[in-house]
Write a protein that holds these residues in place. Structure first.
Motif, PDB file in Angstrom:
ATOM      1  N   ASP A  31       0.838  -1.210   0.000  1.00  0.00           N
ATOM      2  CA  ASP A  31       0.000   0.000   0.000  1.00  0.00           C
ATOM      3  C   ASP A  31       0.869   1.253   0.000  1.00  0.00           C
ATOM      4  N   ASP A  50       2.490   1.530  -3.435  1.00  0.00           N
ATOM      5  CA  ASP A  50       1.530   1.945  -4.460  1.00  0.00           C
ATOM      6  C   ASP A  50       1.186   3.425  -4.386  1.00  0.00           C
ATOM      7  N   SER A  51       1.218   3.976  -3.171  1.00  0.00           N
ATOM      8  CA  SER A  51       0.887   5.394  -2.997  1.00  0.00           C
ATOM      9  C   SER A  51       2.132   6.286  -2.937  1.00  0.00           C
ATOM     10  N   ASN A  52       3.307   5.685  -3.210  1.00  0.00           N
ATOM     11  CA  ASN A  52       4.576   6.427  -3.143  1.00  0.00           C
ATOM     12  C   ASN A  52       4.773   7.110  -1.789  1.00  0.00           C
ATOM     13  N   ASN A  53       4.326   6.448  -0.747  1.00  0.00           N
ATOM     14  CA  ASN A  53       4.488   6.979   0.599  1.00  0.00           C
ATOM     15  C   ASN A  53       5.765   6.376   1.183  1.00  0.00           C
TER      16      ASN A  53
END
Length: 80
Positions: free
Chosen positions: A3, A6-9
């Motif tokens: 996750d 995928d969110s580039n966090n």
């Protein structure tokens, strides 16, 4: 981890990888811990704005290997 990826966090991914490193070492999964440490150091550099392109390339090229190794360790642990 997926996750966050995928969110580039990158900060959340760093936190997840740090936890994986520590917990893996505590159960004796040294290879997983070592690989997580390497990923952790790269993500720290990303968060500090260092070599962004090269470091993100490393993350993208190696995160699935780290996740696969984690999955393998979990499957082995389930046998115990």
């Amino acid at each position: 981890m997926t996750d966050a990826l995928d969110s580039n966090n990158w900060n959340d991914l760093l936190i997840e990888v740090h936890a994986l490193k520590s917990s893996s070492l505590s159960i004796g999964a040294k290879k997983l811990s070592d690989d997580a440490l390497e990923m952790e150091l790269v993500l720290k550099d990303v968060n500090n704005g260092l070599n962004i392109e090269d470091n993100l390339s490393f993350v993208h090229n190696n995160i699935n290997k780290l996740i696969a190794l984690y999955d393998s360790v979990v499957k082995e642990a389930e046998k115990i």
